[in-house]
Design an enzyme around this catalytic site. Structure first.
Site, PDB file in Angstrom:
ATOM      1  N   ASP A 103       0.849  -1.178   0.000  1.00  0.00           N
ATOM      2  CA  ASP A 103       0.000   0.000   0.000  1.00  0.00           C
ATOM      3  C   ASP A 103       0.890   1.236   0.000  1.00  0.00           C
ATOM      4  O   ASP A 103       1.805   1.343   0.815  1.00  0.00           O
ATOM      5  CB  ASP A 103      -0.874  -0.015   1.265  1.00  0.00           C
ATOM      6  CG  ASP A 103      -1.825   1.163   1.306  1.00  0.00           C
ATOM      7  OD1 ASP A 103      -2.809   1.149   0.560  1.00  0.00           O
ATOM      8  OD2 ASP A 103      -1.565   2.110   2.075  1.00  0.00           O
ATOM      9  N   ASP A 105       0.508   5.298   0.171  1.00  0.00           N
ATOM     10  CA  ASP A 105      -0.488   6.320   0.463  1.00  0.00           C
ATOM     11  C   ASP A 105       0.210   7.674   0.547  1.00  0.00           C
ATOM     12  O   ASP A 105       1.163   7.829   1.314  1.00  0.00           O
ATOM     13  CB  ASP A 105      -1.157   5.982   1.803  1.00  0.00           C
ATOM     14  CG  ASP A 105      -2.362   6.861   2.070  1.00  0.00           C
ATOM     15  OD1 ASP A 105      -2.326   8.063   1.728  1.00  0.00           O
ATOM     16  OD2 ASP A 105      -3.345   6.352   2.629  1.00  0.00           O
ATOM     17  N   ASP A 295       3.701   1.128   3.057  1.00  0.00           N
ATOM     18  CA  ASP A 295       3.191   1.063   4.421  1.00  0.00           C
ATOM     19  C   ASP A 295       3.598  -0.290   5.018  1.00  0.00           C
ATOM     20  O   ASP A 295       3.143  -1.340   4.546  1.00  0.00           O
ATOM     21  CB  ASP A 295       1.660   1.201   4.372  1.00  0.00           C
ATOM     22  CG  ASP A 295       1.037   1.197   5.759  1.00  0.00           C
ATOM     23  OD1 ASP A 295       1.660   0.629   6.691  1.00  0.00           O
ATOM     24  OD2 ASP A 295      -0.059   1.740   5.919  1.00  0.00           O
TER      25      ASP A 295
END
Ligand SMILES: [Zn+2]
Ligand SMILES: [Zn+2]
Length: 392
Positions: A103, A105, A295
């Site tokens: 992930d 972000d 992440d």
């Protein structure tokens, strides 16, 4: 909240749900695909409910699509894990492996634009700022707005491209086993389906994160001029070496090219060309530019729920669009993930900076105002907490 405000909220939420339902009930249905659906757990959030519905299992994507059309979820997920009994309680599911997921972000990247678009709004008066978190005119509590700009997307995209390079170049993952998706808000997801990686436990996944983020990296172990290493004892650098050594050498070369301080380095790389302290600066910079900011929590988790591709993100109304690998560089989320359809709608906008979505540009809206917007733009502002349906 006054009852009038509550009624406006209810009406607004019903409107958004109706727009979402048009999407999930469209013919043909949204192109949601799941590999090996029988082994997955599915989950979703419903509109206006505070609890996630979990431990669902479907025999086919068709069955899943029928449920989505029936429920019209605010968010929808599937497990990264493969289970023998996906519908059983967690401890009885029979974990059989999990895709490797990443992930990225924009919110975790410390981008310089973040400060420029940190807004707080009063539900009545729009953009406000105060130290005590209350509106100076009416005393209402202010809410924080998660705004996303093109620079956020470009920052996340740069990390995504680095990640894909490490996966293919260093880990030898084949492109057919990589799935890339837009998160539907401010980042990207990557799923790796490689079968021999499915059984990796949490510790092994943690090591992959460490490799990507260069946590604890010691350049002297890579034979680079670092503390305590005599330059003459080091292997000559070469631009086409694999792994982190090669990546750092190439970054150092491009820094030297930009600064123009060693003209001949690209043709004839040599650790004798500069002082050790200068190499340390260049190498430190190379690491901070080349490290991949994923992440860590998401990748380590062997029970992660990941957003269903092409489902709607309930924070924006944008789709969690699948991105073909050859479109990673030019995929435009504000265009290609703006999938909601319907007639334009009048909304009361509290505040919004200028933004673009689905081929149009809107705003800026400095203070509360009623405007007519295309449905994807209206839903975008509503879900960010910046608009409600206009009361007519
Ligand atoms: Zn106020
Ligand atoms: Zn930004």
């Amino acid at each position: 909240m006054t009852s009038v405000a509550a009624r406006v909220q209810d009406k607004t939420l019903r409107f958004v749900r109706a727009v979402f339902s048009r999407y999930y009930r469209s013919e043909p249905p949204p192109p949601i695909e799941v590999r090996e659906p029988q082994q997955r757990e599915f989950a979703y959030w419903e509109f206006g409910k505070q609890v996630m519905v979990r431990h669902l299992s479907f025999q086919s994507v068709g069955e899943l699509l029928r449920r989505l059309a029936e429920v019209v979820p605010l968010h929808a997920y599937r497990s990264s894990a493969y289970f023998r009994y996906p519908a059983a309680p967690m401890e009885e599911k029979g974990w059989e492996g999990a895709d490797l997921v990443f992930d990225i972000d924009a919110d975790h990247l410390d981008l310089p634009c973040a400060d420029e678009h940190s807004y707080r709004v009063c539900p009545v008066h729009g953009l406000r700022n105060s130290d005590d978190g209350k509106c100076d005119e009416c005393g209402s509590g202010l809410s924080d707005v998660e705004w996303v700009c093109d620079r956020c997307i470009e920052g996340a995209r740069a990390e995504l491209i680095k990640l894909l390079n490490v996966l293919t170049d260093d880990f030898g993952v084949s492109e057919s086993e990589i799935e890339v998706g837009f998160s539907g808000n401010r980042g990207f997801h990557v799923v790796v389906y490689t079968e021999r990686l499915r059984k990796l436990d949490q510790m092994a996944r943690r090591e992959i994160v460490t490799y990507l983020t260069c946590e604890g990296i010691d350049p002297s172990l890579l034979g680079l001029p670092w503390k305590g290493r005599r330059v003459r004892s080091l292997r000559r650098p070469s631009l086409d070496e694999p792994g982190w050594r090669g990546r750092i050498v190439r970054s150092v070369a491009s820094q030297l090219e930009r600064s123009g301080e060693v003209q001949s380095w690209l043709e004839d790389p040599d650790w004798g060309a500069l002082r050790p302290s200068r190499w340390r600066e260049l190498i430190s910079r190379a690491i901070s530019e080349e490290r991949v900011n994923v992440d860590p929590v998401v990748t380590q988790d062997v029970h992660r729920l990941v957003r269903l591709p092409w489902s709607l993100n309930g924070k924006t109304g944008l789709a969690a669009a699948r991105i073909p690998l050859d479109r990673v560089e030019d995929f435009d989320p504000f265009e290609e993930a703006a999938v909601l359809k319907g007639p334009p709608v009048r909304v009361r906008v509290l505040f919004a900076p200028r933004f673009r979505i689905g081929g149009g540009e809107y705003g800026p809206f400095e203070g509360p105002a009623e405007v007519k917007l295309p449905v994807h733009a209206a839903v975008y502002l509503i879900l960010k907490g910046l608009a409600t349906l206009a009361s007519q």
